[in-house]
Design an enzyme around this catalytic site. Structure first.
Site, PDB file in Angstrom:
ATOM      1  N   ASP A  42       0.835  -1.197   0.000  1.00 43.29           N
ATOM      2  CA  ASP A  42       0.000   0.000   0.000  1.00 43.29           C
ATOM      3  C   ASP A  42       0.872   1.251   0.000  1.00 43.29           C
ATOM      4  O   ASP A  42       2.001   1.226   0.515  1.00 43.29           O
ATOM      5  CB  ASP A  42      -0.911   0.019   1.236  1.00 43.29           C
ATOM      6  CG  ASP A  42      -2.029  -1.011   1.147  1.00 43.29           C
ATOM      7  OD1 ASP A  42      -2.346  -1.429   0.023  1.00 43.29           O
ATOM      8  OD2 ASP A  42      -2.579  -1.376   2.201  1.00 43.29           O
ATOM      9  N   TYR A  70       6.128  -8.488   8.503  1.00 34.74           N
ATOM     10  CA  TYR A  70       5.823  -7.071   8.706  1.00 34.74           C
ATOM     11  C   TYR A  70       6.049  -6.659  10.156  1.00 34.74           C
ATOM     12  O   TYR A  70       5.895  -7.464  11.075  1.00 34.74           O
ATOM     13  CB  TYR A  70       4.354  -6.764   8.373  1.00 34.74           C
ATOM     14  CG  TYR A  70       3.944  -7.071   6.956  1.00 34.74           C
ATOM     15  CD1 TYR A  70       4.044  -6.103   5.953  1.00 34.74           C
ATOM     16  CD2 TYR A  70       3.454  -8.326   6.612  1.00 34.74           C
ATOM     17  CE1 TYR A  70       3.668  -6.390   4.650  1.00 34.74           C
ATOM     18  CE2 TYR A  70       3.073  -8.625   5.310  1.00 34.74           C
ATOM     19  CZ  TYR A  70       3.180  -7.651   4.330  1.00 34.74           C
ATOM     20  OH  TYR A  70       2.811  -7.943   3.047  1.00 34.74           O
ATOM     21  N   ASP A  84      -7.275   1.580   8.374  1.00 34.16           N
ATOM     22  CA  ASP A  84      -6.010   2.192   8.784  1.00 34.16           C
ATOM     23  C   ASP A  84      -6.262   3.667   9.123  1.00 34.16           C
ATOM     24  O   ASP A  84      -7.373   4.173   8.978  1.00 34.16           O
ATOM     25  CB  ASP A  84      -4.939   2.040   7.711  1.00 34.16           C
ATOM     26  CG  ASP A  84      -5.347   2.621   6.363  1.00 34.16           C
ATOM     27  OD1 ASP A  84      -6.037   3.660   6.339  1.00 34.16           O
ATOM     28  OD2 ASP A  84      -4.984   2.033   5.322  1.00 34.16           O
ATOM     29  N   ARG A 178      -3.961  -4.743   7.632  1.00 31.59           N
ATOM     30  CA  ARG A 178      -5.009  -3.795   8.052  1.00 31.59           C
ATOM     31  C   ARG A 178      -6.207  -4.541   8.625  1.00 31.59           C
ATOM     32  O   ARG A 178      -6.774  -4.155   9.649  1.00 31.59           O
ATOM     33  CB  ARG A 178      -5.476  -2.967   6.858  1.00 31.59           C
ATOM     34  CG  ARG A 178      -4.505  -1.927   6.363  1.00 31.59           C
ATOM     35  CD  ARG A 178      -5.081  -1.189   5.176  1.00 31.59           C
ATOM     36  NE  ARG A 178      -5.096  -1.978   3.954  1.00 31.59           N
ATOM     37  CZ  ARG A 178      -6.073  -1.953   3.048  1.00 31.59           C
ATOM     38  NH1 ARG A 178      -7.146  -1.223   3.251  1.00 31.59           N
ATOM     39  NH2 ARG A 178      -5.979  -2.673   1.950  1.00 31.59           N
TER      40      ARG A 178
END
Length: 299
Positions: A42, A70, A84, A178
């Site tokens: 993203d 991540y 988010d 997310r």
């Protein structure tokens, strides 16, 4: 005439840049048309973005399947339409000073380890009936999405600071972090949304190998280029006899059935894909099928 570039560059993607932007910049800078990324990040996310160049574009699909890692930060107390902090708040707890004990938070976060079902967010590039969900979402249209099975291999280094949670997560391809944050908030009963995301791994590439995009140009490319062979190091290898026959057949692009070598090679765990060598020469990827091993990609 410039030399053809073949290999992978691991970019440390900056914030506010799409994966497509990174590809477009490098395409122009490196003067090549054969270039592509191995999994969208993203725009607000940063970190590991492997870019395949030249013949390496043939292995994009194989790299897409690998584990992703991540470092994530999320906030408790509210949910947003994008899941988010860049979205519009849709739900919020009545008391902004709500309390929740750290033990409960850690227990809930760790409960997501294993196989989970995720409903893809509306604000995503996923297509349903030919239309991108994000395009529909921007028009105020919400469509039903089927949950998809994903795997969370591990969640560790969980840090809880009042209404903020940080953790490291390793997951299967197609996992929306997310959505993981959103679902953690729902399970805790206080809502939640992601506030920061940094990809630390796209197996076999880790953050230590990532390079800022500003450092990549034609003069510096060789310094940071990862070979196709090294990029496929996660695959088990099969070494065929070093004979002229096999060199010539593979060089000519002939699909070769390798079934007669099954016993002496002793394939481990019957993997689907293998790196193929003739002697010391690396030639590409073979697929393990019911009829034997066949060349899948000549590299």
């Amino acid at each position: 005439m410039s030399q053809e570039i073949n290999g992978i560059i691991v970019i440390d993607k900056p914030k506010d840049m799409t994966s497509h932007d990174v590809v477009a910049i490098l395409r122009k800078r490196l003067k090549t048309k054969k270039i592509g990324h191995t999994g969208t990040l993203d725009p607000m996310a940063t970190g590991v973005l492997p870019i395949c160049i030249g013949r390496a574009t043939k292995i994009v699909d194989f790299l897409l399947e690998n584990v992703k890692g991540y470092h994530c930060e999320m906030c408790l107390g509210s949910a947003t339409d994008t899941q988010d902090r860049w979205g519009v708040v849709t739900h919020q707890v009545a008391d902004p000073n709500f309390q929740i004990d750290k033990e409960s938070v850690v227990e809930v976060v760790e409960s997501f380890i294993g196989e989970i079902d995720q409903v893809p967010p509306m604000y995503s590039a996923l297509k349903i009936n030919g239309a991108k969900l994000v395009d529909l979402a921007r028009k105020g249209i919400v469509v039903e999405r089927e949950a998809r099975r994903r795997t969370i291999y591990k969640i560790e280094n969980i840090v809880v600071r009042q209404h903020t949670i940080e953790f490291d997560v390793a997951c299967s391809k197609g996992t929306y972090i997310r959505t993981l944050c959103h679902d953690i908030g729902l399970t805790l009963g206080c809502y939640g949304h992601m506030t920061e995301l940094r990809r630390t791994m796209s197996d076999p590439f880790k953050l230590e190998r990532a390079v800022p995009i500003d450092l990549i140009d034609l003069d510096m490319i060789s310094t940071h280029l990862v070979s196709i062979e090294d990029a496929l190091s996660f695959m088990e290898q099969i070494v065929l006899p070093d004979s002229i026959k096999y060199h010539k057949l593979i060089q000519n692009g002939v699909k070769i059935q390798l079934d007669s070598f099954k016993d002496e090679i002793q394939l481990k765990n019957a993997k689907k894909f293998y790196r193929i060598y003739v002697g010391l020469t690396f030639y590409g990827i073979a697929e393990n099928t019911d009829k034997g091993l066949f060349m899948k990609k000549l590299l």
